[in-house]
Design an enzyme around this catalytic site. Structure first.
Site, short mmCIF file in Angstrom:
data_model
loop_
_atom_site.label_atom_id
_atom_site.label_comp_id
_atom_site.label_asym_id
_atom_site.label_seq_id
_atom_site.Cartn_x
_atom_site.Cartn_y
_atom_site.Cartn_z
N LYS A 105 -4.37 -10.43 -11.91
CA LYS A 105 -4.01 -9.35 -10.99
C LYS A 105 -4.38 -9.78 -9.60
CE LYS A 105 -2.14 -5.24 -11.38
NZ LYS A 105 -1.24 -4.76 -12.44
P1 NAD Z 1 4.29 2.75 -6.82
O1 NAD Z 1 3.50 2.40 -5.62
O2 NAD Z 1 5.73 2.36 -6.91
O3 NAD Z 1 4.22 4.35 -7.07
C1 NAD Z 1 3.03 5.06 -7.16
C2 NAD Z 1 3.38 6.54 -7.15
O4 NAD Z 1 2.20 7.31 -7.40
C3 NAD Z 1 3.92 7.03 -5.82
O5 NAD Z 1 4.93 8.02 -6.06
C4 NAD Z 1 2.70 7.70 -5.17
O6 NAD Z 1 3.04 8.70 -4.21
C5 NAD Z 1 2.05 8.30 -6.39
N1 NAD Z 1 0.63 8.62 -6.28
C6 NAD Z 1 -0.38 7.85 -5.84
N2 NAD Z 1 -1.55 8.52 -5.92
C7 NAD Z 1 -1.26 9.73 -6.45
C8 NAD Z 1 -2.02 10.87 -6.81
N3 NAD Z 1 -3.34 10.90 -6.64
N4 NAD Z 1 -1.37 11.96 -7.35
C9 NAD Z 1 -0.04 11.94 -7.53
N5 NAD Z 1 0.73 10.88 -7.23
C10 NAD Z 1 0.13 9.80 -6.68
O7 NAD Z 1 3.47 2.17 -8.06
P2 NAD Z 1 4.04 1.86 -9.53
O8 NAD Z 1 4.49 0.46 -9.58
O9 NAD Z 1 4.93 2.98 -9.96
O10 NAD Z 1 2.67 1.90 -10.37
C11 NAD Z 1 2.12 3.13 -10.85
C12 NAD Z 1 1.10 2.80 -11.94
O11 NAD Z 1 1.76 2.08 -13.01
C13 NAD Z 1 -0.06 1.90 -11.52
O12 NAD Z 1 -1.20 2.24 -12.27
C14 NAD Z 1 0.42 0.51 -11.93
O13 NAD Z 1 -0.64 -0.40 -12.10
C15 NAD Z 1 1.09 0.86 -13.24
N6 NAD Z 1 2.07 -0.13 -13.71
C16 NAD Z 1 3.12 -0.53 -12.94
C17 NAD Z 1 4.04 -1.43 -13.44
C18 NAD Z 1 5.25 -1.85 -12.67
O14 NAD Z 1 6.09 -2.59 -13.23
N7 NAD Z 1 5.44 -1.43 -11.42
C19 NAD Z 1 3.87 -1.97 -14.73
C20 NAD Z 1 2.79 -1.54 -15.50
C21 NAD Z 1 1.91 -0.61 -14.98
#
Ligand code: NAD
Length: 441
Positions: free
Chosen positions: A131
Protein backbone atom coordinates in the site's frame (compact mmCIF):
# COMPACT_ATOMS: atom_id res chain seq x y z
CA UNK A 1 14.33 10.29 6.73
CA UNK A 2 14.35 6.68 7.96
CA UNK A 3 11.16 4.77 8.68
CA UNK A 4 12.01 4.72 12.37
CA UNK A 5 12.52 8.47 12.55
CA UNK A 6 9.35 9.04 10.63
CA UNK A 7 7.42 6.65 12.82
CA UNK A 8 8.58 8.39 15.98
CA UNK A 9 7.62 11.75 14.50
CA UNK A 10 4.23 10.53 13.32
CA UNK A 11 3.44 8.68 16.50
CA UNK A 12 3.89 11.91 18.37
CA UNK A 13 1.36 13.71 16.16
CA UNK A 14 -1.07 10.90 15.47
CA UNK A 15 -4.53 11.39 16.99
CA UNK A 16 -6.03 8.25 18.53
CA UNK A 17 -7.71 6.28 15.76
CA UNK A 18 -6.51 9.00 13.35
CA UNK A 19 -9.87 9.48 11.69
CA UNK A 20 -11.08 12.69 10.11
CA UNK A 21 -14.76 12.37 10.89
CA UNK A 22 -17.31 10.04 12.43
CA UNK A 23 -17.98 8.66 15.90
CA UNK A 24 -15.29 8.59 18.58
CA UNK A 25 -12.86 5.70 18.14
CA UNK A 26 -12.75 2.80 20.57
CA UNK A 27 -11.08 3.55 23.83
CA UNK A 28 -8.99 0.38 23.47
CA UNK A 29 -7.73 0.72 19.92
CA UNK A 30 -5.19 3.06 18.43
CA UNK A 31 -6.13 2.49 14.82
CA UNK A 32 -6.28 0.04 11.94
CA UNK A 33 -2.81 -1.42 12.50
CA UNK A 34 -3.82 -2.67 15.96
CA UNK A 35 -6.90 -4.29 14.44
CA UNK A 36 -4.89 -5.87 11.59
CA UNK A 37 -2.27 -7.21 14.02
CA UNK A 38 -4.98 -8.62 16.32
CA UNK A 39 -6.58 -10.44 13.38
CA UNK A 40 -3.22 -11.93 12.39
CA UNK A 41 -2.45 -12.95 15.99
CA UNK A 42 -5.78 -14.78 16.18
CA UNK A 43 -5.12 -16.65 12.91
CA UNK A 44 -1.56 -17.63 13.88
CA UNK A 45 -2.78 -18.95 17.22
CA UNK A 46 -5.73 -20.78 15.70
CA UNK A 47 -3.58 -22.35 12.96
CA UNK A 48 -0.89 -23.26 15.50
CA UNK A 49 1.86 -21.61 13.42
CA UNK A 50 4.08 -20.54 16.30
CA UNK A 51 6.10 -17.41 17.14
CA UNK A 52 8.52 -17.62 14.18
CA UNK A 53 5.69 -17.51 11.65
CA UNK A 54 4.01 -14.74 13.63
CA UNK A 55 7.19 -12.66 13.59
CA UNK A 56 7.63 -13.12 9.82
CA UNK A 57 4.01 -12.36 8.96
CA UNK A 58 3.55 -9.40 11.29
CA UNK A 59 6.51 -7.36 9.98
CA UNK A 60 6.39 -5.55 6.63
CA UNK A 61 9.13 -6.75 4.29
CA UNK A 62 9.95 -3.26 3.04
CA UNK A 63 8.96 0.27 3.94
CA UNK A 64 9.92 3.48 2.22
CA UNK A 65 9.07 6.98 3.45
CA UNK A 66 9.82 9.80 1.06
CA UNK A 67 9.75 13.58 0.94
CA UNK A 68 7.80 14.87 -2.05
CA UNK A 69 8.84 18.44 -2.89
CA UNK A 70 6.40 20.08 -5.29
CA UNK A 71 6.18 23.45 -7.03
CA UNK A 72 2.71 24.88 -6.38
CA UNK A 73 0.66 26.97 -8.80
CA UNK A 74 1.52 30.18 -6.90
CA UNK A 75 5.25 29.57 -7.39
CA UNK A 76 5.92 28.40 -3.79
CA UNK A 77 7.36 24.98 -2.96
CA UNK A 78 5.69 22.54 -0.54
CA UNK A 79 7.06 19.26 0.75
CA UNK A 80 4.68 16.36 1.37
CA UNK A 81 5.32 13.00 3.05
CA UNK A 82 4.65 9.81 1.11
CA UNK A 83 4.97 6.13 1.99
CA UNK A 84 5.10 2.78 0.22
CA UNK A 85 4.95 -0.38 2.30
CA UNK A 86 5.36 -3.92 0.95
CA UNK A 87 3.98 -6.19 3.60
CA UNK A 88 4.71 -9.46 1.84
CA UNK A 89 5.73 -10.73 -1.61
CA UNK A 90 6.13 -14.45 -1.04
CA UNK A 91 3.31 -15.42 -3.44
CA UNK A 92 4.25 -12.90 -6.17
CA UNK A 93 4.78 -9.17 -6.74
CA UNK A 94 3.42 -6.87 -4.05
CA UNK A 95 0.08 -5.25 -4.96
CA UNK A 96 -1.90 -2.43 -3.45
CA UNK A 97 -3.46 0.97 -3.82
CA UNK A 98 -2.19 4.50 -3.40
CA UNK A 99 -4.20 6.72 -1.06
CA UNK A 100 -4.27 10.52 -0.95
CA UNK A 101 -5.94 11.53 2.31
CA UNK A 102 -5.22 13.64 5.39
CA UNK A 103 -5.40 10.46 7.54
CA UNK A 104 -2.46 8.77 5.78
CA UNK A 105 0.40 7.82 8.06
CA UNK A 106 2.85 4.95 8.17
CA UNK A 107 0.69 2.82 10.49
CA UNK A 108 -2.40 3.19 8.30
CA UNK A 109 -0.35 2.20 5.24
CA UNK A 110 1.11 -0.80 7.12
CA UNK A 111 -2.37 -2.01 8.08
CA UNK A 112 -3.71 -1.61 4.55
CA UNK A 113 -0.64 -3.40 3.12
CA UNK A 114 -1.15 -6.36 5.46
CA UNK A 115 -4.84 -6.62 4.51
CA UNK A 116 -3.78 -6.63 0.83
CA UNK A 117 -1.58 -9.69 1.49
CA UNK A 118 -4.51 -11.61 2.95
CA UNK A 119 -6.94 -10.39 0.27
CA UNK A 120 -4.71 -11.50 -2.62
CA UNK A 121 -4.17 -14.91 -1.01
CA UNK A 122 -7.89 -15.31 -0.29
CA UNK A 123 -8.96 -14.75 -3.90
CA UNK A 124 -5.87 -16.67 -5.04
CA UNK A 125 -4.20 -14.07 -7.23
CA UNK A 126 -0.40 -14.49 -7.42
CA UNK A 127 0.45 -11.34 -5.47
CA UNK A 128 1.64 -10.21 -2.10
CA UNK A 129 0.36 -7.10 -0.37
CA UNK A 130 1.45 -3.46 -0.49
CA UNK A 131 0.00 0.00 0.00
CA UNK A 132 1.10 3.57 -0.47
CA UNK A 133 -0.10 7.03 0.27
CA UNK A 134 0.54 10.71 0.68
CA UNK A 135 -0.74 12.73 3.59
CA UNK A 136 -2.77 15.32 1.62
CA UNK A 137 -6.39 16.27 1.03
CA UNK A 138 -6.53 16.03 -2.78
CA UNK A 139 -9.52 18.38 -2.86
CA UNK A 140 -7.22 21.25 -1.85
CA UNK A 141 -5.03 21.05 -4.98
CA UNK A 142 -5.39 21.92 -8.66
CA UNK A 143 -5.07 19.20 -11.31
CA UNK A 144 -1.62 20.55 -12.21
CA UNK A 145 -0.47 20.34 -8.59
CA UNK A 146 -1.88 16.80 -8.23
CA UNK A 147 -0.05 15.75 -11.39
CA UNK A 148 3.27 17.14 -10.07
CA UNK A 149 2.70 15.54 -6.63
CA UNK A 150 1.95 12.19 -8.29
CA UNK A 151 4.92 12.30 -10.66
CA UNK A 152 7.39 13.25 -7.92
CA UNK A 153 5.99 10.60 -5.51
CA UNK A 154 6.22 7.98 -8.28
CA UNK A 155 9.78 8.97 -9.00
CA UNK A 156 10.69 8.77 -5.28
CA UNK A 157 9.22 5.25 -4.86
CA UNK A 158 10.64 4.08 -8.21
CA UNK A 159 13.18 1.72 -6.58
CA UNK A 160 10.32 -0.33 -5.12
CA UNK A 161 7.74 -0.48 -7.91
CA UNK A 162 7.64 -2.32 -11.24
CA UNK A 163 5.46 -4.90 -12.99
CA UNK A 164 7.39 -7.77 -11.39
CA UNK A 165 7.98 -6.07 -8.03
CA UNK A 166 5.10 -3.95 -6.81
CA UNK A 167 2.06 -2.78 -8.77
CA UNK A 168 0.12 0.24 -7.43
CA UNK A 169 -3.59 0.93 -8.10
CA UNK A 170 -6.14 3.62 -7.13
CA UNK A 171 -7.52 3.92 -3.61
CA UNK A 172 -9.17 6.73 -1.63
CA UNK A 173 -8.47 10.11 -3.22
CA UNK A 174 -6.73 8.74 -6.33
CA UNK A 175 -8.18 7.84 -9.73
CA UNK A 176 -7.58 6.42 -13.20
CA UNK A 177 -5.89 9.71 -14.05
CA UNK A 178 -3.47 9.29 -11.12
CA UNK A 179 -2.57 5.85 -12.48
CA UNK A 180 -2.02 7.23 -16.00
CA UNK A 181 0.46 9.77 -14.55
CA UNK A 182 2.21 7.05 -12.52
CA UNK A 183 2.48 4.75 -15.55
CA UNK A 184 3.81 7.58 -17.69
CA UNK A 185 6.39 8.70 -15.10
CA UNK A 186 7.67 5.16 -14.64
CA UNK A 187 7.71 4.53 -18.42
CA UNK A 188 9.56 7.77 -19.24
CA UNK A 189 12.25 6.78 -16.75
CA UNK A 190 12.53 3.27 -18.24
CA UNK A 191 12.67 4.64 -21.78
CA UNK A 192 9.70 2.58 -22.97
CA UNK A 193 6.03 2.12 -22.11
CA UNK A 194 5.44 -0.28 -19.20
CA UNK A 195 1.70 -0.90 -19.02
CA UNK A 196 1.94 -3.49 -16.22
CA UNK A 197 3.46 -1.15 -13.62
CA UNK A 198 0.07 0.03 -12.32
CA UNK A 199 -3.53 -1.15 -12.62
CA UNK A 200 -6.76 0.80 -12.59
CA UNK A 201 -5.55 2.82 -15.60
CA UNK A 202 -7.92 4.39 -18.15
CA UNK A 203 -8.93 1.83 -20.80
CA UNK A 204 -7.30 3.95 -23.53
CA UNK A 205 -3.86 3.50 -21.94
CA UNK A 206 -3.93 -0.18 -21.08
CA UNK A 207 -6.69 -0.35 -18.50
CA UNK A 208 -9.09 -3.29 -18.40
CA UNK A 209 -12.73 -3.11 -19.33
CA UNK A 210 -14.68 -3.66 -16.13
CA UNK A 211 -11.92 -2.49 -13.75
CA UNK A 212 -13.57 0.81 -12.81
CA UNK A 213 -16.62 -0.93 -11.33
CA UNK A 214 -14.91 -4.20 -10.31
CA UNK A 215 -14.70 -3.56 -6.56
CA UNK A 216 -18.34 -2.46 -6.51
CA UNK A 217 -19.41 -5.42 -8.63
CA UNK A 218 -17.67 -7.76 -6.20
CA UNK A 219 -19.36 -6.01 -3.25
CA UNK A 220 -22.74 -6.39 -4.95
CA UNK A 221 -22.16 -10.11 -5.72
CA UNK A 222 -21.15 -10.77 -2.14
CA UNK A 223 -24.11 -8.81 -0.76
CA UNK A 224 -26.51 -10.88 -2.86
CA UNK A 225 -24.81 -14.11 -1.72
CA UNK A 226 -25.01 -13.00 1.92
CA UNK A 227 -28.70 -12.08 1.59
CA UNK A 228 -29.42 -15.49 0.06
CA UNK A 229 -27.42 -17.18 2.82
CA UNK A 230 -29.66 -15.45 5.36
CA UNK A 231 -32.75 -16.68 3.44
CA UNK A 232 -33.65 -13.19 2.19
CA UNK A 233 -35.11 -12.54 -1.26
CA UNK A 234 -33.01 -9.69 -2.65
CA UNK A 235 -36.00 -8.24 -4.51
CA UNK A 236 -37.59 -7.61 -1.10
CA UNK A 237 -34.40 -6.51 0.66
CA UNK A 238 -33.07 -3.10 1.59
CA UNK A 239 -29.52 -1.74 1.65
CA UNK A 240 -27.69 1.34 2.93
CA UNK A 241 -24.36 2.46 1.47
CA UNK A 242 -21.90 4.75 3.25
CA UNK A 243 -19.54 6.50 0.80
CA UNK A 244 -20.37 7.41 -2.80
CA UNK A 245 -16.93 7.25 -4.40
CA UNK A 246 -15.30 4.64 -6.63
CA UNK A 247 -16.64 1.75 -4.52
CA UNK A 248 -19.90 3.02 -2.97
CA UNK A 249 -21.41 4.65 -6.04
CA UNK A 250 -21.40 1.60 -8.33
CA UNK A 251 -22.15 -0.73 -5.41
CA UNK A 252 -25.35 1.26 -4.79
CA UNK A 253 -26.14 1.28 -8.53
CA UNK A 254 -25.51 -2.45 -9.03
CA UNK A 255 -27.52 -3.38 -5.94
CA UNK A 256 -30.40 -1.19 -7.15
CA UNK A 257 -30.15 -2.74 -10.64
CA UNK A 258 -30.37 -6.20 -9.00
CA UNK A 259 -33.66 -5.21 -7.40
CA UNK A 260 -32.41 -4.35 -3.90
CA UNK A 261 -34.05 -1.21 -2.47
CA UNK A 262 -31.21 1.18 -1.63
CA UNK A 263 -32.81 3.39 1.01
CA UNK A 264 -29.90 5.64 2.00
CA UNK A 265 -26.42 6.70 0.91
CA UNK A 266 -23.92 9.17 2.28
CA UNK A 267 -20.65 10.86 1.44
CA UNK A 268 -18.34 13.14 3.37
CA UNK A 269 -20.65 16.12 2.81
CA UNK A 270 -24.05 14.63 3.64
CA UNK A 271 -26.57 11.81 3.44
CA UNK A 272 -29.96 11.14 1.84
CA UNK A 273 -32.68 8.73 2.93
CA UNK A 274 -35.76 7.51 1.11
CA UNK A 275 -37.56 4.49 2.65
CA UNK A 276 -39.17 3.76 -0.75
CA UNK A 277 -35.75 3.43 -2.37
CA UNK A 278 -33.51 6.09 -3.90
CA UNK A 279 -33.42 6.62 -7.66
CA UNK A 280 -29.67 5.87 -7.92
CA UNK A 281 -29.34 6.98 -11.54
CA UNK A 282 -30.92 10.37 -10.72
CA UNK A 283 -28.65 10.58 -7.66
CA UNK A 284 -25.59 9.87 -9.82
CA UNK A 285 -26.57 12.72 -12.16
CA UNK A 286 -26.95 15.00 -9.12
CA UNK A 287 -23.49 14.00 -7.84
CA UNK A 288 -21.96 14.56 -11.29
CA UNK A 289 -23.46 18.05 -11.34
CA UNK A 290 -22.77 19.11 -7.73
CA UNK A 291 -19.98 16.85 -6.44
CA UNK A 292 -21.98 15.47 -3.52
CA UNK A 293 -25.09 13.49 -2.55
CA UNK A 294 -26.04 16.44 -0.31
CA UNK A 295 -28.96 18.43 -1.65
CA UNK A 296 -30.45 15.55 -3.69
CA UNK A 297 -34.18 16.15 -4.03
CA UNK A 298 -35.18 12.46 -4.23
CA UNK A 299 -34.86 11.84 -0.49
CA UNK A 300 -34.69 13.44 2.91
CA UNK A 301 -31.37 14.85 4.16
CA UNK A 302 -30.17 13.02 7.26
CA UNK A 303 -27.08 13.10 9.42
CA UNK A 304 -24.08 11.29 7.86
CA UNK A 305 -23.49 9.10 10.90
CA UNK A 306 -27.18 8.18 11.17
CA UNK A 307 -26.99 6.09 7.97
CA UNK A 308 -25.03 3.44 9.86
CA UNK A 309 -27.92 3.06 12.29
CA UNK A 310 -30.83 2.78 9.84
CA UNK A 311 -32.92 -0.37 9.81
CA UNK A 312 -32.00 -2.35 6.67
CA UNK A 313 -31.02 -5.84 5.54
CA UNK A 314 -27.52 -5.00 4.29
CA UNK A 315 -25.29 -2.16 5.44
CA UNK A 316 -22.34 -1.44 3.14
CA UNK A 317 -19.70 0.88 4.65
CA UNK A 318 -17.70 1.91 1.57
CA UNK A 319 -15.90 5.05 2.76
CA UNK A 320 -13.05 4.61 5.20
CA UNK A 321 -11.79 2.63 8.21
CA UNK A 322 -12.94 2.77 11.80
CA UNK A 323 -16.51 3.99 11.24
CA UNK A 324 -18.13 1.21 13.28
CA UNK A 325 -16.82 1.37 16.82
CA UNK A 326 -17.85 0.41 20.34
CA UNK A 327 -19.68 3.76 20.39
CA UNK A 328 -22.20 2.91 17.68
CA UNK A 329 -22.07 -0.87 17.01
CA UNK A 330 -24.90 -1.44 19.49
CA UNK A 331 -27.13 0.80 17.41
CA UNK A 332 -26.55 -0.97 14.06
CA UNK A 333 -29.92 -2.33 12.90
CA UNK A 334 -28.71 -4.14 9.76
CA UNK A 335 -28.74 -7.94 9.67
CA UNK A 336 -25.72 -8.10 7.36
CA UNK A 337 -22.66 -5.85 7.17
CA UNK A 338 -20.68 -6.02 3.93
CA UNK A 339 -17.33 -4.25 4.25
CA UNK A 340 -16.86 -2.34 0.99
CA UNK A 341 -14.19 -0.22 2.70
CA UNK A 342 -11.02 -1.60 4.23
CA UNK A 343 -11.17 -1.86 8.02
CA UNK A 344 -14.49 -0.07 8.62
CA UNK A 345 -15.21 -2.18 11.73
CA UNK A 346 -12.93 -1.90 14.76
CA UNK A 347 -12.06 -4.96 16.80
CA UNK A 348 -14.39 -3.90 19.61
CA UNK A 349 -17.25 -3.23 17.19
CA UNK A 350 -16.67 -6.62 15.56
CA UNK A 351 -17.17 -8.35 18.91
CA UNK A 352 -20.37 -6.38 19.61
CA UNK A 353 -21.79 -7.15 16.15
CA UNK A 354 -20.94 -10.86 16.52
CA UNK A 355 -22.70 -10.97 19.89
CA UNK A 356 -25.76 -9.33 18.33
CA UNK A 357 -25.88 -11.87 15.48
CA UNK A 358 -25.00 -9.44 12.67
CA UNK A 359 -23.35 -11.32 9.78
CA UNK A 360 -20.14 -9.39 9.04
CA UNK A 361 -18.60 -10.08 5.62
CA UNK A 362 -14.98 -8.94 6.00
CA UNK A 363 -13.21 -6.46 3.73
CA UNK A 364 -10.62 -8.96 2.50
CA UNK A 365 -13.47 -10.95 0.96
CA UNK A 366 -16.15 -8.32 0.25
CA UNK A 367 -14.02 -5.75 -1.58
CA UNK A 368 -11.58 -8.14 -3.29
CA UNK A 369 -13.22 -7.63 -6.70
CA UNK A 370 -10.91 -4.68 -7.35
CA UNK A 371 -7.72 -6.66 -6.98
CA UNK A 372 -9.16 -9.57 -8.96
CA UNK A 373 -9.73 -7.34 -12.00
CA UNK A 374 -6.44 -5.51 -11.35
CA UNK A 375 -4.86 -8.95 -11.75
CA UNK A 376 -6.82 -9.44 -14.99
CA UNK A 377 -5.59 -6.01 -16.17
CA UNK A 378 -1.97 -6.94 -15.41
CA UNK A 379 -2.35 -10.29 -17.20
CA UNK A 380 -3.86 -8.56 -20.25
CA UNK A 381 -1.15 -5.86 -20.24
CA UNK A 382 1.63 -8.44 -19.98
CA UNK A 383 0.16 -10.41 -22.88
CA UNK A 384 -0.98 -7.33 -24.84
CA UNK A 385 -4.25 -9.14 -25.47
CA UNK A 386 -7.54 -7.63 -24.29
CA UNK A 387 -10.64 -9.39 -23.06
CA UNK A 388 -14.26 -8.32 -23.54
CA UNK A 389 -16.09 -6.71 -20.64
CA UNK A 390 -18.39 -9.73 -20.38
CA UNK A 391 -15.38 -12.05 -20.06
CA UNK A 392 -13.92 -9.86 -17.31
CA UNK A 393 -17.22 -9.68 -15.41
CA UNK A 394 -17.85 -13.41 -15.71
CA UNK A 395 -14.38 -14.36 -14.44
CA UNK A 396 -14.80 -11.86 -11.61
CA UNK A 397 -18.12 -13.38 -10.61
CA UNK A 398 -16.57 -16.89 -10.59
CA UNK A 399 -13.68 -15.83 -8.35
CA UNK A 400 -15.89 -13.92 -5.90
CA UNK A 401 -18.41 -16.76 -5.71
CA UNK A 402 -15.77 -19.40 -5.05
CA UNK A 403 -14.03 -17.24 -2.43
CA UNK A 404 -17.39 -16.69 -0.69
CA UNK A 405 -18.11 -20.43 -0.60
CA UNK A 406 -14.59 -21.26 0.59
CA UNK A 407 -14.85 -18.76 3.47
CA UNK A 408 -18.40 -19.78 4.39
CA UNK A 409 -17.56 -23.50 4.40
CA UNK A 410 -14.43 -22.94 6.50
CA UNK A 411 -16.31 -20.71 8.96
CA UNK A 412 -19.06 -23.29 9.39
CA UNK A 413 -16.64 -26.21 9.69
CA UNK A 414 -14.38 -24.44 12.20
CA UNK A 415 -17.10 -22.46 14.00
CA UNK A 416 -15.45 -19.16 13.20
CA UNK A 417 -16.79 -15.79 12.12
CA UNK A 418 -16.42 -15.00 8.42
CA UNK A 419 -13.56 -12.59 9.26
CA UNK A 420 -11.72 -15.19 11.34
CA UNK A 421 -12.26 -17.82 8.64
CA UNK A 422 -11.12 -15.53 5.82
CA UNK A 423 -8.02 -14.47 7.74
CA UNK A 424 -7.13 -18.05 8.69
CA UNK A 425 -7.52 -19.27 5.09
CA UNK A 426 -5.37 -16.43 3.76
CA UNK A 427 -2.68 -16.66 6.44
CA UNK A 428 -2.48 -20.41 5.91
CA UNK A 429 -1.91 -19.92 2.16
CA UNK A 430 0.77 -17.28 2.66
CA UNK A 431 2.54 -19.33 5.32
CA UNK A 432 2.40 -22.45 3.13
CA UNK A 433 4.19 -20.48 0.38
CA UNK A 434 6.84 -19.37 2.92
CA UNK A 435 7.29 -22.91 4.13
CA UNK A 436 7.71 -24.34 0.63
CA UNK A 437 10.12 -21.62 -0.49
CA UNK A 438 12.15 -22.05 2.69
CA UNK A 439 14.04 -19.55 4.77
CA UNK A 440 16.98 -17.92 2.94
CA UNK A 441 19.88 -18.38 3.59
P1 NAD B 1 -13.02 7.35 -3.01
O1 NAD B 1 -12.08 8.41 -2.59
O2 NAD B 1 -13.32 7.16 -4.46
O3 NAD B 1 -14.44 7.56 -2.26
C1 NAD B 1 -14.57 7.67 -0.88
C2 NAD B 1 -16.01 8.08 -0.59
O4 NAD B 1 -16.23 8.06 0.83
C3 NAD B 1 -16.33 9.51 -1.03
O5 NAD B 1 -17.68 9.54 -1.51
C4 NAD B 1 -16.23 10.31 0.27
O6 NAD B 1 -17.00 11.51 0.26
C5 NAD B 1 -16.77 9.30 1.25
N1 NAD B 1 -16.42 9.50 2.65
C6 NAD B 1 -15.20 9.71 3.19
N2 NAD B 1 -15.31 9.81 4.53
C7 NAD B 1 -16.61 9.65 4.83
C8 NAD B 1 -17.37 9.61 6.04
N3 NAD B 1 -16.79 9.79 7.22
N4 NAD B 1 -18.73 9.40 5.96
C9 NAD B 1 -19.33 9.22 4.77
N5 NAD B 1 -18.66 9.22 3.60
C10 NAD B 1 -17.33 9.44 3.64
O7 NAD B 1 -12.48 6.00 -2.36
P2 NAD B 1 -12.82 4.50 -2.83
O8 NAD B 1 -11.81 4.06 -3.81
O9 NAD B 1 -14.28 4.40 -3.12
O10 NAD B 1 -12.48 3.71 -1.48
C11 NAD B 1 -13.43 3.59 -0.41
C12 NAD B 1 -12.98 2.45 0.50
O11 NAD B 1 -12.91 1.22 -0.26
C13 NAD B 1 -11.59 2.60 1.12
O12 NAD B 1 -11.59 1.98 2.39
C14 NAD B 1 -10.69 1.83 0.18
O13 NAD B 1 -9.49 1.41 0.78
C15 NAD B 1 -11.61 0.66 -0.14
N6 NAD B 1 -11.29 -0.06 -1.37
C16 NAD B 1 -11.20 0.57 -2.58
C17 NAD B 1 -10.94 -0.16 -3.72
C18 NAD B 1 -10.90 0.46 -5.08
O14 NAD B 1 -10.76 -0.28 -6.07
N7 NAD B 1 -11.04 1.78 -5.23
C19 NAD B 1 -10.72 -1.55 -3.63
C20 NAD B 1 -10.83 -2.17 -2.39
C21 NAD B 1 -11.13 -1.41 -1.27
Amino acid sequence: MTSEENERREHHHRPRGHRAAGPAPDAHTLGPLDDAQAQLAFAVERLGLGPGAHAVLSAPRRELTVSVPVRMDDGSTQVFTGHRVQHNFTRGPAKGGVRYAPTVDLDEVRALAMWMTWKCALVDVPYGGAKGGINIDPRSFSQGELERITRRYTSEIMPLIGPDQDIPAPDVGTSEQTMAWMMDTYSVNQGHTVLGVVTGKPVSVGGSLGRASATSRGVAHITLLALAHRGLDHARSTAVVQGFGKVGRDAARLLAESGVRVIAVSDIDGAVHNPDGLDIHALMRHVDATGSVAGFGGGEAIDGEAVLELECDALVPAATEGVLTDENADRVRAGILVEGANGPTTKAADAILARRGVLVVPDILANAGGVVVSYFEWVQANQAYWWSEDEVNERLRDRMTSAWHAVLTYSQGQELSLRQAATCLAVQRVWEAHRLRGQYP
